[in-house]
Write an enzyme that holds these catalytic residues in place. Structure first.
Site, PDB file in Angstrom:
ATOM      1  N   LYS A  85       5.591 -24.675  69.245  1.00 32.34           N
ATOM      2  CA  LYS A  85       5.441 -26.087  69.589  1.00 32.34           C
ATOM      3  C   LYS A  85       6.101 -26.934  68.494  1.00 32.34           C
ATOM      4  CE  LYS A  85       1.700 -28.875  71.510  1.00 32.34           C
ATOM      5  NZ  LYS A  85       0.242 -29.016  71.526  1.00 32.34           N
TER       6      LYS A  85
HETATM    7  C1  E4P Z   1      -0.885 -31.350  73.708  1.00 26.90           C
HETATM    8  O1  E4P Z   1      -0.442 -30.232  73.751  1.00 26.90           O
HETATM    9  C2  E4P Z   1      -1.838 -31.869  72.721  1.00 26.90           C
HETATM   10  O2  E4P Z   1      -2.451 -30.773  72.079  1.00 26.90           O
HETATM   11  C3  E4P Z   1      -2.950 -32.677  73.310  1.00 26.90           C
HETATM   12  O3  E4P Z   1      -2.938 -32.708  74.708  1.00 26.90           O
HETATM   13  C4  E4P Z   1      -3.210 -33.967  72.629  1.00 26.90           C
HETATM   14  O4  E4P Z   1      -4.295 -34.601  73.243  1.00 26.90           O
HETATM   15  P1  E4P Z   1      -5.075 -35.834  72.573  1.00 26.90           P
HETATM   16  O5  E4P Z   1      -4.282 -37.063  72.781  1.00 26.90           O
HETATM   17  O6  E4P Z   1      -6.377 -35.884  73.343  1.00 26.90           O
HETATM   18  O7  E4P Z   1      -5.266 -35.482  71.117  1.00 26.90           O
END
Ligand code: E4P
Length: 216
Positions: A85
């Site tokens: 990622k």
């Molecule tokens: C995406 O892969 C992120 O880990 C995640 O969805 C972020 O979500 P949040 O805005 O609730 O922290």
């Protein structure tokens, strides 16, 4: 639409897996920190073992291209199902292009515009993660971003999968499915919410009461 769970919590991953609807896992540095994980490589290994061949996104911390490549290669060596990622920055896009050439899968994260998503697709990201909840938080229509990316990717036959991220509630899941997101990643609490409907509970209670009366 595929369902990923957005967590580093092993118990939640195991429970979601037991429901038979889990297609993958996404994590991020905040989710890893929330669980107090220090040996993150061992932790990713544990998650990968639960998931079998299904994808597990593990995020790099480095912000320079070389550092991202070094860290991402290290993460990818943990297991075949690791998806590296990488944040949507100029350095990140360069690293994604490198990994695409190596056949290593990437999930391009922190996407907040359709033109950013176009860059990720051109670089060869396997997933693009538009954060819909965080856009809603600042009074933007997060779902419009998913719609725009869907149109652009379909216009040019990009294979990058749209992974709706930062999902806050079941309506986000519904809208993501309606506009054609390939994947939705959601917290355990949202997965649980999807199962519930008051009419299901009332209906079941009535069926069981009628069955009981009939058996007396
Ligand atoms: C995406 O892969 C992120 O880990 C995640 O969805 C972020 O979500 P949040 O805005 O609730 O922290």
């Amino acid at each position: 639409m595929k369902f990923f769970i957005d967590t580093a919590n092993i118990q939640h991953i195991q429970e979601a897996d037991s429901m038979g609807i889990l297609d993958g896992v996404t994590t991020n540095p905040s989710l890893i920190a929330k669980e107090g994980i220090k040996d993150y490589k061992a932790h990713y290994k544990t998650i990968c073992n639960i998931l079998g061949k299904r994808p597990v996104s593990a995020e790099v911390i480095a912000t320079d291209t070389e550092g991202m490549i070094r860290e991402g290669s290290d993460l990818a060596s943990i297991s075949e199902n690791i998806v590296v990622k990488i944040p949507l920055t100029k350095n990140g896009i360069k690293a994604i292009q490198y990994f695409a050439k190596q056949g290593i899968k990437t999930n391009c994260t922190l996407c907040f515009s359709a033109t950013q998503a176009l860059l990720a697709a051109k670089a060869g990201a396997v997933y693009i993660s538009p954060f819909i909840g965080r856009l809603d938080d600042i009074s933007h229509e997060g779902m419009q971003l998913i719609e725009q990316i869907r149109t652009i990717y379909d216009n040019y036959d990009f294979e990058t999968q749209i992974l709706a991220a930062s999902i806050r509630h079941p309506v986000h899941v519904l809208q993501s499915a309606l506009v054609g997101a390939d994947v939705a990643t959601m917290p355990f609490s949202v997965i649980e919410q999807l199962f519930h409907h008051p009419l299901t509970d009332i209906g079941l209670e009535k069926f069981l009461a009628d069955h009981k009366k009939n058996s007396q």
